[in-house]
Design a protein around this motif. Structure first.
Motif, PDB file in Angstrom:
ATOM      1  N   TYR A 199      41.622  32.332  43.824  1.00 60.18           N
ATOM      2  CA  TYR A 199      40.186  32.172  44.011  1.00 60.18           C
ATOM      3  C   TYR A 199      39.955  31.120  45.080  1.00 60.18           C
ATOM      4  O   TYR A 199      40.802  30.268  45.334  1.00 60.18           O
ATOM      5  CB  TYR A 199      39.505  31.731  42.706  1.00 60.18           C
ATOM      6  CG  TYR A 199      39.993  30.385  42.245  1.00 60.18           C
ATOM      7  CD1 TYR A 199      41.146  30.275  41.479  1.00 60.18           C
ATOM      8  CD2 TYR A 199      39.347  29.223  42.641  1.00 60.18           C
ATOM      9  CE1 TYR A 199      41.629  29.047  41.105  1.00 60.18           C
ATOM     10  CE2 TYR A 199      39.830  27.974  42.272  1.00 60.18           C
ATOM     11  CZ  TYR A 199      40.974  27.901  41.500  1.00 60.18           C
ATOM     12  OH  TYR A 199      41.471  26.676  41.149  1.00 60.18           O
ATOM     13  N   VAL A 200      38.812  31.202  45.720  1.00 58.03           N
ATOM     14  CA  VAL A 200      38.370  30.193  46.675  1.00 58.03           C
ATOM     15  C   VAL A 200      36.959  29.813  46.265  1.00 58.03           C
ATOM     16  O   VAL A 200      36.146  30.683  45.948  1.00 58.03           O
ATOM     17  CB  VAL A 200      38.337  30.744  48.121  1.00 58.03           C
ATOM     18  CG1 VAL A 200      37.868  29.668  49.087  1.00 58.03           C
ATOM     19  CG2 VAL A 200      39.702  31.261  48.532  1.00 58.03           C
ATOM     20  N   THR A 201      36.656  28.508  46.232  1.00 58.40           N
ATOM     21  CA  THR A 201      35.303  28.109  45.865  1.00 58.40           C
ATOM     22  C   THR A 201      34.466  27.868  47.109  1.00 58.40           C
ATOM     23  O   THR A 201      34.955  27.419  48.142  1.00 58.40           O
ATOM     24  CB  THR A 201      35.311  26.837  45.001  1.00 58.40           C
ATOM     25  OG1 THR A 201      36.101  25.846  45.648  1.00 58.40           O
ATOM     26  CG2 THR A 201      35.877  27.132  43.637  1.00 58.40           C
ATOM     27  N   LYS A 202      33.187  28.208  46.974  1.00 58.89           N
ATOM     28  CA  LYS A 202      32.243  28.015  48.076  1.00 58.89           C
ATOM     29  C   LYS A 202      31.675  26.595  48.036  1.00 58.89           C
ATOM     30  O   LYS A 202      31.571  26.026  46.953  1.00 58.89           O
ATOM     31  CB  LYS A 202      31.102  29.025  47.958  1.00 58.89           C
ATOM     32  CG  LYS A 202      31.558  30.447  48.167  1.00 58.89           C
ATOM     33  CD  LYS A 202      30.348  31.350  48.084  1.00 58.89           C
ATOM     34  CE  LYS A 202      30.755  32.786  48.308  1.00 58.89           C
ATOM     35  NZ  LYS A 202      29.587  33.677  48.322  1.00 58.89           N
ATOM     36  N   PRO A 203      31.250  26.027  49.154  1.00 56.88           N
ATOM     37  CA  PRO A 203      31.300  26.650  50.479  1.00 56.88           C
ATOM     38  C   PRO A 203      32.739  26.812  50.969  1.00 56.88           C
ATOM     39  O   PRO A 203      33.551  25.903  50.798  1.00 56.88           O
ATOM     40  CB  PRO A 203      30.534  25.668  51.363  1.00 56.88           C
ATOM     41  CG  PRO A 203      30.628  24.354  50.653  1.00 56.88           C
ATOM     42  CD  PRO A 203      30.689  24.670  49.188  1.00 56.88           C
ATOM     43  N   VAL A 204      33.016  27.980  51.530  1.00 52.71           N
ATOM     44  CA  VAL A 204      34.373  28.278  51.962  1.00 52.71           C
ATOM     45  C   VAL A 204      34.613  27.628  53.324  1.00 52.71           C
ATOM     46  O   VAL A 204      33.932  27.940  54.295  1.00 52.71           O
ATOM     47  CB  VAL A 204      34.586  29.801  52.088  1.00 52.71           C
ATOM     48  CG1 VAL A 204      35.999  30.098  52.544  1.00 52.71           C
ATOM     49  CG2 VAL A 204      34.293  30.486  50.766  1.00 52.71           C
ATOM     50  N   GLY A 205      35.561  26.720  53.386  1.00 50.03           N
ATOM     51  CA  GLY A 205      35.960  26.155  54.669  1.00 50.03           C
ATOM     52  C   GLY A 205      36.812  27.164  55.420  1.00 50.03           C
ATOM     53  O   GLY A 205      37.622  27.860  54.815  1.00 50.03           O
ATOM     54  N   ILE A 206      36.603  27.253  56.715  1.00 46.65           N
ATOM     55  CA  ILE A 206      37.344  28.256  57.488  1.00 46.65           C
ATOM     56  C   ILE A 206      38.845  27.960  57.491  1.00 46.65           C
ATOM     57  O   ILE A 206      39.667  28.867  57.387  1.00 46.65           O
ATOM     58  CB  ILE A 206      36.774  28.347  58.929  1.00 46.65           C
ATOM     59  CG1 ILE A 206      35.378  28.963  58.878  1.00 46.65           C
ATOM     60  CG2 ILE A 206      37.683  29.192  59.821  1.00 46.65           C
ATOM     61  CD1 ILE A 206      35.316  30.351  58.238  1.00 46.65           C
ATOM     62  N   ALA A 207      39.217  26.692  57.561  1.00 45.33           N
ATOM     63  CA  ALA A 207      40.646  26.350  57.536  1.00 45.33           C
ATOM     64  C   ALA A 207      41.262  26.767  56.207  1.00 45.33           C
ATOM     65  O   ALA A 207      42.359  27.329  56.163  1.00 45.33           O
ATOM     66  CB  ALA A 207      40.830  24.854  57.765  1.00 45.33           C
ATOM     67  N   GLU A 208      40.521  26.520  55.123  1.00 46.38           N
ATOM     68  CA  GLU A 208      41.025  26.912  53.805  1.00 46.38           C
ATOM     69  C   GLU A 208      41.142  28.430  53.707  1.00 46.38           C
ATOM     70  O   GLU A 208      42.145  28.957  53.228  1.00 46.38           O
ATOM     71  CB  GLU A 208      40.092  26.387  52.707  1.00 46.38           C
ATOM     72  CG  GLU A 208      40.512  26.866  51.317  1.00 46.38           C
ATOM     73  CD  GLU A 208      39.649  26.319  50.192  1.00 46.38           C
ATOM     74  OE1 GLU A 208      38.685  25.581  50.482  1.00 46.38           O
ATOM     75  OE2 GLU A 208      39.958  26.659  49.038  1.00 46.38           O
ATOM     76  N   LEU A 209      40.106  29.131  54.181  1.00 47.60           N
ATOM     77  CA  LEU A 209      40.129  30.595  54.141  1.00 47.60           C
ATOM     78  C   LEU A 209      41.345  31.144  54.885  1.00 47.60           C
ATOM     79  O   LEU A 209      42.063  32.016  54.370  1.00 47.60           O
ATOM     80  CB  LEU A 209      38.836  31.147  54.764  1.00 47.60           C
ATOM     81  CG  LEU A 209      38.782  32.669  54.871  1.00 47.60           C
ATOM     82  CD1 LEU A 209      38.600  33.307  53.504  1.00 47.60           C
ATOM     83  CD2 LEU A 209      37.661  33.114  55.810  1.00 47.60           C
ATOM     84  N   ARG A 210      41.577  30.631  56.088  1.00 50.45           N
ATOM     85  CA  ARG A 210      42.696  31.141  56.887  1.00 50.45           C
ATOM     86  C   ARG A 210      44.024  30.855  56.198  1.00 50.45           C
ATOM     87  O   ARG A 210      44.922  31.703  56.185  1.00 50.45           O
ATOM     88  CB  ARG A 210      42.654  30.522  58.285  1.00 50.45           C
ATOM     89  CG  ARG A 210      41.418  30.965  59.064  1.00 50.45           C
ATOM     90  CD  ARG A 210      41.231  30.149  60.320  1.00 50.45           C
ATOM     91  NE  ARG A 210      42.275  30.444  61.292  1.00 50.45           N
ATOM     92  CZ  ARG A 210      42.569  29.643  62.326  1.00 50.45           C
ATOM     93  NH1 ARG A 210      41.909  28.519  62.501  1.00 50.45           N
ATOM     94  NH2 ARG A 210      43.505  29.991  63.159  1.00 50.45           N
ATOM     95  N   SER A 211      44.136  29.671  55.589  1.00 49.96           N
ATOM     96  CA  SER A 211      45.360  29.317  54.880  1.00 49.96           C
ATOM     97  C   SER A 211      45.590  30.246  53.684  1.00 49.96           C
ATOM     98  O   SER A 211      46.698  30.749  53.461  1.00 49.96           O
ATOM     99  CB  SER A 211      45.258  27.858  54.424  1.00 49.96           C
ATOM    100  OG  SER A 211      46.145  27.598  53.369  1.00 49.96           O
ATOM    101  N   ARG A 212      44.523  30.503  52.928  1.00 55.18           N
ATOM    102  CA  ARG A 212      44.645  31.377  51.755  1.00 55.18           C
ATOM    103  C   ARG A 212      45.030  32.797  52.156  1.00 55.18           C
ATOM    104  O   ARG A 212      45.824  33.453  51.492  1.00 55.18           O
ATOM    105  CB  ARG A 212      43.320  31.435  50.997  1.00 55.18           C
ATOM    106  CG  ARG A 212      42.910  30.175  50.333  1.00 55.18           C
ATOM    107  CD  ARG A 212      43.939  29.738  49.318  1.00 55.18           C
ATOM    108  NE  ARG A 212      43.426  28.597  48.581  1.00 55.18           N
ATOM    109  CZ  ARG A 212      42.814  28.680  47.415  1.00 55.18           C
ATOM    110  NH1 ARG A 212      42.661  29.829  46.829  1.00 55.18           N
ATOM    111  NH2 ARG A 212      42.370  27.593  46.823  1.00 55.18           N
ATOM    112  N   VAL A 213      44.419  33.281  53.239  1.00 55.31           N
ATOM    113  CA  VAL A 213      44.684  34.654  53.664  1.00 55.31           C
ATOM    114  C   VAL A 213      46.129  34.779  54.158  1.00 55.31           C
ATOM    115  O   VAL A 213      46.819  35.748  53.827  1.00 55.31           O
ATOM    116  CB  VAL A 213      43.671  35.085  54.751  1.00 55.31           C
ATOM    117  CG1 VAL A 213      44.126  36.343  55.467  1.00 55.31           C
ATOM    118  CG2 VAL A 213      42.299  35.289  54.118  1.00 55.31           C
ATOM    119  N   ARG A 214      46.591  33.798  54.896  1.00 54.69           N
ATOM    120  CA  ARG A 214      47.994  33.834  55.353  1.00 54.69           C
ATOM    121  C   ARG A 214      48.938  33.879  54.152  1.00 54.69           C
ATOM    122  O   ARG A 214      49.878  34.669  54.122  1.00 54.69           O
ATOM    123  CB  ARG A 214      48.311  32.606  56.209  1.00 54.69           C
ATOM    124  CG  ARG A 214      47.936  32.755  57.674  1.00 54.69           C
ATOM    125  CD  ARG A 214      48.624  31.697  58.532  1.00 54.69           C
ATOM    126  NE  ARG A 214      48.345  30.339  58.085  1.00 54.69           N
ATOM    127  CZ  ARG A 214      47.278  29.627  58.478  1.00 54.69           C
ATOM    128  NH1 ARG A 214      46.420  30.148  59.331  1.00 54.69           N
ATOM    129  NH2 ARG A 214      47.098  28.414  58.025  1.00 54.69           N
TER     130      ARG A 214
END
Ligand code: CA
Length: 228
Positions: free
Chosen positions: A100-115
């Motif tokens: 899970y990712v909590t909002k607000p979603v940071g772009i750096a966090e999003l990219r790290s999670r997706v990788r």
């Protein structure tokens, strides 16, 4: 290579997220409604589904995840939750999400999670078979399949990751932090308590398959180990 399904009803947020993922070279299919999400899931396979919980009309993200898990245990699902409370996180993971990712979603966090998710989803499976067993449990790391008492277990990727790590640990205790780092290959931004939900599901599935749910032992204050 199947891509990413992004389900987010906030137009601005969806655009920002999709742009960031496209810039990283990912194949992204972005939709803004529950109906479009269900259509996309019925129509094709994805490596990763980024699924917002609150979606306006129709089923919410938790319900979509629950429905998806009836037919597909294997697709990697990351829920986007609006609040960082334990109840919200547990609800998302209880529905069968891997992460899970909590909002607000940071772009750096999003990219790290997706990788991290795609590393797990696209891990090559054409290597030599690598079957490990402990007691009634067996995992095949290359096929990413597992059995309990010789019955197949239908596991999400995170559940499989926890089970594989415990079998490989050969009876040693693994902390929640160690399990997080092992299954996601990075431990950024994650709450170790998520492991408790994955273990709860694993025990349930092992028990229903006729295995021994008690093989996964809680070591209070530390983590988990697997009995033989
Ligand atoms: Ca929303």
């Amino acid at each position: 290579v199947p891509g990413i399904l992004l389900v987010e009803d906030d137009d601005d947020l969806r655009e920002v997220m999709a742009d960031a993922l496209l810039a990283d070279g990912h194949d992204v299919h972005a939709v803004g409604t529950a109906a479009a999400a269900l259509d996309a899931l019925a129509g094709g396979a994805f490596s990763l589904v980024l699924l917002d919980v609150g979606l306006g009309p129709g089923p919410d993200g938790v319900e979509i995840c629950r429905r998806l898990r009836v037919t597909d245990a294997g697709v990697y699902v990351t829920m986007l939750t609006a609040r960082d409370t334990e109840a919200d996180i547990v609800m998302a993971l209880e529905a069968g999400a891997d992460d899970y990712v909590t909002k607000p979603v940071g772009i750096a966090e999003l990219r790290s999670r997706v990788r991290a998710a795609l590393r797990r989803a696209d891990r090559p499976t054409d290597t030599d078979r690598d079957v490990l067993a402990r007691g009634l449990l067996a995992v095949d790391a290359s096929a990413r399949s597992a059995t309990a008492a010789d019955q197949p277990l239908s596991l999400t990727m995170s559940e499989f990751g926890v089970l594989e790590a415990l079998v490989r640990a050969d009876g040693r205790v693994l902390s929640r932090e160690k399990l997080i780092a092992t299954i996601f290959e990075d431990d950024a931004y994650r709450d170790p308590r998520a492991i408790d939900v994955h273990v709860h599901h694993l025990r349930d599935k092992i028990g229903k398959a006729g295995g021994d749910a008690g093989q996964i032992v809680t070591v209070r204050g530390v983590g988990y180990r697997l009995d033989a």
